[in-house]
Design an enzyme around this catalytic site. Structure first.
Site, PDB file in Angstrom:
ATOM      1  N   ARG A   1       0.084   9.181  -5.796  1.00  0.00           N
ATOM      2  CA  ARG A   1       0.499   8.452  -4.402  1.00  0.00           C
ATOM      3  C   ARG A   1       0.980   7.104  -4.585  1.00  0.00           C
ATOM      4  NH1 ARG A   1      -5.003   8.972  -4.168  1.00  0.00           N
ATOM      5  NH2 ARG A   1      -6.320   7.376  -3.297  1.00  0.00           N
TER       6      ARG A   1
ATOM      7  N   ARG B   1       0.885  -1.160   0.113  1.00  0.00           N
ATOM      8  CA  ARG B   1      -0.002  -0.025  -0.243  1.00  0.00           C
ATOM      9  C   ARG B   1       0.949   1.426  -0.039  1.00  0.00           C
ATOM     10  NH1 ARG B   1      -4.283   1.901   4.650  1.00  0.00           N
ATOM     11  NH2 ARG B   1      -4.990   3.883   3.570  1.00  0.00           N
ATOM     12  N   HIS B   2       0.440   2.030  -0.893  1.00  0.00           N
ATOM     13  CA  HIS B   2       1.392   3.515  -0.837  1.00  0.00           C
ATOM     14  C   HIS B   2       1.553   4.144   0.650  1.00  0.00           C
ATOM     15  CE1 HIS B   2      -2.419   5.984   0.173  1.00  0.00           C
ATOM     16  NE2 HIS B   2      -2.990   5.086  -0.600  1.00  0.00           N
TER      17      HIS B   2
ATOM     18  N   GLU C   1       1.803   6.959   3.282  1.00  0.00           N
ATOM     19  CA  GLU C   1       0.903   7.981   3.808  1.00  0.00           C
ATOM     20  C   GLU C   1       0.723   9.193   2.955  1.00  0.00           C
ATOM     21  OE1 GLU C   1       0.063  10.146   8.149  1.00  0.00           O
ATOM     22  OE2 GLU C   1       1.365  11.244   6.905  1.00  0.00           O
ATOM     23  N   SER C   2      -0.755   9.700   2.677  1.00  0.00           N
ATOM     24  CA  SER C   2      -0.849  10.671   1.755  1.00  0.00           C
ATOM     25  C   SER C   2      -1.564  12.006   2.545  1.00  0.00           C
ATOM     26  CB  SER C   2      -1.872  10.247   0.538  1.00  0.00           C
ATOM     27  OG  SER C   2      -3.146  10.310   1.230  1.00  0.00           O
ATOM     28  N   VAL C   3      -1.477  13.217   1.722  1.00  0.00           N
ATOM     29  CA  VAL C   3      -2.072  14.234   2.606  1.00  0.00           C
ATOM     30  C   VAL C   3      -3.323  14.120   3.063  1.00  0.00           C
ATOM     31  CG1 VAL C   3      -2.747  16.634   2.085  1.00  0.00           C
ATOM     32  CG2 VAL C   3      -0.593  15.864   1.278  1.00  0.00           C
TER      33      VAL C   3
ATOM     34  N   THR D   1     -10.306   9.950   0.140  1.00  0.00           N
ATOM     35  CA  THR D   1      -9.539  10.248  -1.024  1.00  0.00           C
ATOM     36  C   THR D   1      -9.959   9.650  -2.481  1.00  0.00           C
ATOM     37  OG1 THR D   1      -7.542  10.215   0.637  1.00  0.00           O
ATOM     38  CG2 THR D   1      -6.930  10.496  -1.630  1.00  0.00           C
ATOM     39  N   GLY D   2     -10.215   8.287  -2.492  1.00  0.00           N
ATOM     40  CA  GLY D   2     -10.578   7.691  -3.727  1.00  0.00           C
ATOM     41  C   GLY D   2      -9.629   8.022  -4.881  1.00  0.00           C
TER      42      GLY D   2
ATOM     43  N   TYR E   1     -14.958   7.290  -4.017  1.00  0.00           N
ATOM     44  CA  TYR E   1     -15.828   7.581  -2.879  1.00  0.00           C
ATOM     45  C   TYR E   1     -16.957   8.584  -3.379  1.00  0.00           C
ATOM     46  CZ  TYR E   1     -13.258   5.378   0.575  1.00  0.00           C
ATOM     47  OH  TYR E   1     -12.428   4.354   1.417  1.00  0.00           O
TER      48      TYR E   1
ATOM     49  N   GLU F   1      -7.830   3.516  -6.403  1.00  0.00           N
ATOM     50  CA  GLU F   1      -8.527   3.073  -5.186  1.00  0.00           C
ATOM     51  C   GLU F   1     -10.078   3.163  -5.601  1.00  0.00           C
ATOM     52  OE1 GLU F   1      -9.127   1.817  -2.299  1.00  0.00           O
ATOM     53  OE2 GLU F   1      -8.315   2.940  -0.850  1.00  0.00           O
TER      54      GLU F   1
END
Length: 237
Positions: A60, A8-9, A11-13, A21-22, A90, A87
């Site tokens: 990401r 899994r990538h 941590e994103s912002v 995020t989606g 959402y 991803e």
């Protein structure tokens, strides 16, 4: 026996800020970059080399893969990017802070979309700029295939043909494969590999930046799986 590595990538912002995020293209945080570096070091230390890498169209995941390969000193693998590894979408929640989403749509609908396998989020209007069909990077894809919002089941169904028709044949040919993707997509792959029930899936956690190693037999059935940083069997972070 062959090995498959899932990651899994970092941590994103949006992860940091508690937002849905989606398909939104949130960059890595400094912590996320460090997680990617750590993943690269773990894989290098364990002696991994990859022939082909698969990732999504989202930065990401792309940046995590780039950092991992750089740390490993690997510039030669083939890299394939595909929207089917994006991803879960959402819908109208994309880019919205979770607490703001609860205030707008109510606690129960948000909880349902997070905890029920078949519950989609509130859908986007097709005219919304967040609909992938309105974005240049997805212009070559039939808009009818692109999501206005997805349940977990719908996201898995979108991913599965790419796994079966593109990734699986590479593993069967003996290629050393790394997949850098996203929480729900990796959960779907783990469900497919391990034959998890929906209840088991709902409880499943996939940590950012921790390589998950699968050892597979000739029929691609798992012999065992473990995290590169612990050697311990399991999926939870």
């Amino acid at each position: 026996m062959t090995q498959l590595v899932l990651l899994r990538h970092g941590e994103s912002v949006s992860n940091r800020d508690g937002c849905f995020t989606g398909w939104g293209d949130a960059p890595l945080t400094p912590r996320g970059e460090r997680e990617a570096e750590q993943a690269g070091n773990l894989l290098k230390k364990a002696g991994h080399k990859f022939d082909i890498c698969f990732t999504s169209e989202l930065s990401r995941a792309n940046d995590t893969l780039r950092i991992v390969l750089s740390v490993m000193g690997q510039d030669e693998p083939v890299v394939q990017r595909n929207w089917r590894l994006n991803e879960r979408h959402y819908g109208a929640l994309e880019g919205i802070n979770r607490w703001k989403a609860i205030r707008k749509y109510g606690f129960c609908p948000i909880l349902s979309s997070q905890c029920r396998f078949d519950a989609p989020p509130p859908p986007l209007d097709p005219a919304d700029i967040r609909f992938p069909g309105n974005q240049a990077c997805y212009a070559t894809i039939d808009p009818g295939e692109l999501p206005l919002g997805e349940s977990m089941r719908q996201a898995f169904a979108r991913m599965l043909p790419y796994w079966q028709q593109t990734i699986t044949p590479e593993i069967q040919r003996g290629k050393r494969v790394l997949i850098v993707a996203h929480k729900h997509i990796l959960r779907g792959l783990i469900m497919q590999l391990d034959g998890l029930s929906i209840i088991q899936l709902i409880k499943l956690s996939v940590a950012t930046g921790r390589p998950l190693i699968y050892e597979l037999d000739d029929n691609l059935h798992p012999i065992r799986h473990y995290y590169a940083d612990t050697g311990l069997t399991g999926h939870t972070g």
